[in-house]
Motif scaffolding. Structure first.
Motif, PDB file in Angstrom:
ATOM      1  N   ILE A  54       0.858  -1.190   0.000  1.00 59.84           N
ATOM      2  CA  ILE A  54       0.000   0.000   0.000  1.00 59.84           C
ATOM      3  C   ILE A  54       0.892   1.236   0.000  1.00 59.84           C
ATOM      4  O   ILE A  54       1.780   1.366   0.836  1.00 59.84           O
ATOM      5  CB  ILE A  54      -0.917   0.024   1.237  1.00 59.84           C
ATOM      6  CG1 ILE A  54      -1.750  -1.260   1.306  1.00 59.84           C
ATOM      7  CG2 ILE A  54      -1.819   1.254   1.219  1.00 59.84           C
ATOM      8  CD1 ILE A  54      -2.513  -1.431   2.610  1.00 59.84           C
ATOM      9  N   TYR A  55       0.640   2.129  -0.948  1.00 62.89           N
ATOM     10  CA  TYR A  55       1.357   3.406  -0.996  1.00 62.89           C
ATOM     11  C   TYR A  55       0.316   4.505  -0.850  1.00 62.89           C
ATOM     12  O   TYR A  55      -0.342   4.898  -1.794  1.00 62.89           O
ATOM     13  CB  TYR A  55       2.151   3.540  -2.290  1.00 62.89           C
ATOM     14  CG  TYR A  55       3.268   2.544  -2.380  1.00 62.89           C
ATOM     15  CD1 TYR A  55       3.106   1.343  -3.077  1.00 62.89           C
ATOM     16  CD2 TYR A  55       4.488   2.765  -1.737  1.00 62.89           C
ATOM     17  CE1 TYR A  55       4.132   0.410  -3.132  1.00 62.89           C
ATOM     18  CE2 TYR A  55       5.513   1.843  -1.794  1.00 62.89           C
ATOM     19  CZ  TYR A  55       5.340   0.674  -2.487  1.00 62.89           C
ATOM     20  OH  TYR A  55       6.347  -0.251  -2.532  1.00 62.89           O
ATOM     21  N   ASP A  56       0.167   4.952   0.386  1.00 68.19           N
ATOM     22  CA  ASP A  56      -0.867   5.917   0.736  1.00 68.19           C
ATOM     23  C   ASP A  56      -0.274   6.900   1.738  1.00 68.19           C
ATOM     24  O   ASP A  56       0.185   6.498   2.806  1.00 68.19           O
ATOM     25  CB  ASP A  56      -2.069   5.182   1.346  1.00 68.19           C
ATOM     26  CG  ASP A  56      -3.208   6.130   1.699  1.00 68.19           C
ATOM     27  OD1 ASP A  56      -3.263   7.236   1.124  1.00 68.19           O
ATOM     28  OD2 ASP A  56      -4.034   5.772   2.555  1.00 68.19           O
ATOM     29  N   SER A  57      -0.244   8.156   1.389  1.00 71.34           N
ATOM     30  CA  SER A  57       0.366   9.163   2.248  1.00 71.34           C
ATOM     31  C   SER A  57      -0.637   9.659   3.277  1.00 71.34           C
ATOM     32  O   SER A  57      -1.605  10.323   2.939  1.00 71.34           O
ATOM     33  CB  SER A  57       0.863  10.332   1.396  1.00 71.34           C
ATOM     34  OG  SER A  57       1.517  11.284   2.199  1.00 71.34           O
ATOM     35  N   HIS A  58      -0.408   9.306   4.540  1.00 74.67           N
ATOM     36  CA  HIS A  58      -1.327   9.737   5.589  1.00 74.67           C
ATOM     37  C   HIS A  58      -0.663   9.626   6.961  1.00 74.67           C
ATOM     38  O   HIS A  58       0.459   9.139   7.082  1.00 74.67           O
ATOM     39  CB  HIS A  58      -2.609   8.899   5.560  1.00 74.67           C
ATOM     40  CG  HIS A  58      -2.427   7.496   6.062  1.00 74.67           C
ATOM     41  ND1 HIS A  58      -1.817   6.520   5.323  1.00 74.67           N
ATOM     42  CD2 HIS A  58      -2.771   6.922   7.240  1.00 74.67           C
ATOM     43  CE1 HIS A  58      -1.797   5.388   6.019  1.00 74.67           C
ATOM     44  NE2 HIS A  58      -2.355   5.606   7.188  1.00 74.67           N
ATOM     45  N   ASN A  59      -1.353  10.078   7.965  1.00 74.61           N
ATOM     46  CA  ASN A  59      -0.898   9.975   9.347  1.00 74.61           C
ATOM     47  C   ASN A  59      -1.875   9.101  10.119  1.00 74.61           C
ATOM     48  O   ASN A  59      -3.082   9.326  10.061  1.00 74.61           O
ATOM     49  CB  ASN A  59      -0.819  11.354  10.004  1.00 74.61           C
ATOM     50  CG  ASN A  59       0.202  12.247   9.349  1.00 74.61           C
ATOM     51  OD1 ASN A  59      -0.080  12.863   8.330  1.00 74.61           O
ATOM     52  ND2 ASN A  59       1.386  12.321   9.898  1.00 74.61           N
ATOM     53  N   ALA A  60      -1.360   8.107  10.836  1.00 70.09           N
ATOM     54  CA  ALA A  60      -2.213   7.213  11.606  1.00 70.09           C
ATOM     55  C   ALA A  60      -2.711   7.926  12.851  1.00 70.09           C
ATOM     56  O   ALA A  60      -1.942   8.506  13.604  1.00 70.09           O
ATOM     57  CB  ALA A  60      -1.448   5.952  11.996  1.00 70.09           C
ATOM     58  N   ARG A  61      -3.998   7.879  13.082  1.00 77.29           N
ATOM     59  CA  ARG A  61      -4.595   8.500  14.269  1.00 77.29           C
ATOM     60  C   ARG A  61      -4.782   7.450  15.351  1.00 77.29           C
ATOM     61  O   ARG A  61      -5.419   6.431  15.139  1.00 77.29           O
ATOM     62  CB  ARG A  61      -5.951   9.115  13.918  1.00 77.29           C
ATOM     63  CG  ARG A  61      -6.644   9.731  15.140  1.00 77.29           C
ATOM     64  CD  ARG A  61      -7.895  10.484  14.725  1.00 77.29           C
ATOM     65  NE  ARG A  61      -8.508  11.133  15.881  1.00 77.29           N
ATOM     66  CZ  ARG A  61      -9.608  10.702  16.482  1.00 77.29           C
ATOM     67  NH1 ARG A  61     -10.222   9.630  16.033  1.00 77.29           N
ATOM     68  NH2 ARG A  61     -10.097  11.344  17.524  1.00 77.29           N
ATOM     69  N   LEU A  62      -4.182   7.710  16.513  1.00 78.11           N
ATOM     70  CA  LEU A  62      -4.323   6.833  17.670  1.00 78.11           C
ATOM     71  C   LEU A  62      -4.888   7.686  18.798  1.00 78.11           C
ATOM     72  O   LEU A  62      -4.146   8.255  19.592  1.00 78.11           O
ATOM     73  CB  LEU A  62      -2.973   6.240  18.070  1.00 78.11           C
ATOM     74  CG  LEU A  62      -2.163   5.561  16.953  1.00 78.11           C
ATOM     75  CD1 LEU A  62      -0.808   5.135  17.464  1.00 78.11           C
ATOM     76  CD2 LEU A  62      -2.930   4.385  16.397  1.00 78.11           C
ATOM     77  N   GLY A  63      -6.189   7.795  18.857  1.00 83.36           N
ATOM     78  CA  GLY A  63      -6.804   8.691  19.822  1.00 83.36           C
ATOM     79  C   GLY A  63      -6.438  10.117  19.467  1.00 83.36           C
ATOM     80  O   GLY A  63      -6.685  10.558  18.348  1.00 83.36           O
ATOM     81  N   SER A  64      -5.800  10.828  20.388  1.00 79.61           N
ATOM     82  CA  SER A  64      -5.388  12.204  20.124  1.00 79.61           C
ATOM     83  C   SER A  64      -3.980  12.287  19.552  1.00 79.61           C
ATOM     84  O   SER A  64      -3.470  13.374  19.303  1.00 79.61           O
ATOM     85  CB  SER A  64      -5.447  13.025  21.426  1.00 79.61           C
ATOM     86  OG  SER A  64      -4.548  12.492  22.384  1.00 79.61           O
ATOM     87  N   ILE A  65      -3.350  11.135  19.333  1.00 80.70           N
ATOM     88  CA  ILE A  65      -1.975  11.102  18.842  1.00 80.70           C
ATOM     89  C   ILE A  65      -1.948  10.773  17.356  1.00 80.70           C
ATOM     90  O   ILE A  65      -2.653   9.877  16.891  1.00 80.70           O
ATOM     91  CB  ILE A  65      -1.153  10.054  19.606  1.00 80.70           C
ATOM     92  CG1 ILE A  65      -1.152  10.378  21.103  1.00 80.70           C
ATOM     93  CG2 ILE A  65       0.274   9.979  19.072  1.00 80.70           C
ATOM     94  CD1 ILE A  65      -0.619   9.251  21.942  1.00 80.70           C
ATOM     95  N   ILE A  66      -1.127  11.529  16.630  1.00 88.03           N
ATOM     96  CA  ILE A  66      -0.919  11.263  15.215  1.00 88.03           C
ATOM     97  C   ILE A  66       0.530  10.844  15.031  1.00 88.03           C
ATOM     98  O   ILE A  66       1.450  11.570  15.387  1.00 88.03           O
ATOM     99  CB  ILE A  66      -1.209  12.510  14.355  1.00 88.03           C
ATOM    100  CG1 ILE A  66      -2.635  13.010  14.573  1.00 88.03           C
ATOM    101  CG2 ILE A  66      -0.972  12.191  12.877  1.00 88.03           C
ATOM    102  CD1 ILE A  66      -3.711  12.064  14.113  1.00 88.03           C
ATOM    103  N   LEU A  67       0.740   9.650  14.475  1.00 94.59           N
ATOM    104  CA  LEU A  67       2.097   9.166  14.275  1.00 94.59           C
ATOM    105  C   LEU A  67       2.768   9.906  13.129  1.00 94.59           C
ATOM    106  O   LEU A  67       2.106  10.535  12.305  1.00 94.59           O
ATOM    107  CB  LEU A  67       2.072   7.666  13.966  1.00 94.59           C
ATOM    108  CG  LEU A  67       1.523   6.737  15.042  1.00 94.59           C
ATOM    109  CD1 LEU A  67       1.602   5.292  14.558  1.00 94.59           C
ATOM    110  CD2 LEU A  67       2.283   6.898  16.349  1.00 94.59           C
ATOM    111  N   THR A  68       4.082   9.807  13.085  1.00 94.60           N
ATOM    112  CA  THR A  68       4.827  10.372  11.972  1.00 94.60           C
ATOM    113  C   THR A  68       4.233   9.893  10.659  1.00 94.60           C
ATOM    114  O   THR A  68       3.868   8.733  10.513  1.00 94.60           O
ATOM    115  CB  THR A  68       6.300   9.930  12.058  1.00 94.60           C
ATOM    116  OG1 THR A  68       6.849  10.390  13.287  1.00 94.60           O
ATOM    117  CG2 THR A  68       7.116  10.500  10.910  1.00 94.60           C
ATOM    118  N   GLY A  69       4.148  10.787   9.693  1.00 95.61           N
ATOM    119  CA  GLY A  69       3.525  10.475   8.415  1.00 95.61           C
ATOM    120  C   GLY A  69       4.141   9.271   7.717  1.00 95.61           C
ATOM    121  O   GLY A  69       5.339   9.046   7.767  1.00 95.61           O
TER     122      GLY A  69
END
Length: 203
Positions: A54-69
């Protein structure tokens, strides 16, 4: 003002937000950007078999935390496991240091891999690889794993997360987030071993 905010996010590698978003869902373009990012930080990577690429540019949302893109993810074809790649180039130039000081930031970017938002340092301590393993296996200075507590299921299906980090001093950090479920826990190590053999810093 917007440039300052964006710069802040990039420096620390993660940030808080209220919603997940997609920057660019054009697969070929995102793949090209991901490969260029690997080239900039001099990392060799060969996707393993047995996964949907999968090649999809996004940031994973974990509750109020967004991981490095991320620009690349792997979805296991047989098990309920999703691997999220996050790359962060470490810029130690004097120009960046001056900009950090201007904004009141004095953090050592080589310590970012230790400052992961949301990690429970008491119950989920970092398990470090030996320096020989880090050097011989990944061409890195430090590597290891830790569990990341999720406030809820990621993508409404993954309840657990183990992180493999690979740190090359003054060059880059690589985080591989393994999202999985209790039912696939016994098979998780197989995927960690498999993926860890596919990525390495070049001299």
């Amino acid at each position: 003002m917007n440039r300052v905010i964006i710069f802040f996010f990039l420096v620390f590698g993660f940030f808080h937000a209220n919603a997940q978003f997609v920057e660019d869902d054009d697969g070929p373009i995102t793949k090209k950007k991901f490969l260029a990012q690997l080239d900039r930080i001099k990392v060799a990577y060969m996707p393993p078999k047995g996964y949907e690429l999968i090649y999809d540019s996004h940031n994973a949302r974990l509750g109020s935390i967004i991981l490095t893109g991320s620009r690349h993810q792997l979805k296991a074809l047989k098990d309920s496991v999703l691997i999220y790649f996050a790359l962060f180039q470490i810029d130690t130039t004097k120009a960046l240091s001056e900009r950090l000081k201007k904004f009141g930031m004095f953090n050592d970017l080589n310590q970012n891999y230790l400052k992961v938002a949301g990690r429970d340092t008491v119950n989920n301590p970092i398990v470090y690889d030996s320096r020989d393993v880090s050097r011989n296996k990944y061409g890195a200075d430090r590597s290891g794993t830790y569990d990341l507590t999720l406030p809820g299921p990621y993508k409404d299906q993954y309840w657990l997360c183990k992180t493999l980090f690979i740190h090359k001093e003054s060059r880059a950090d690589i985080w591989l987030y393994f999202f999985y479920n209790p039912g696939s826990a016994r098979k998780l190590n197989k995927h960690i071993v498999r993926i860890s053999k596919t990525i390495k810093f070049l001299d």
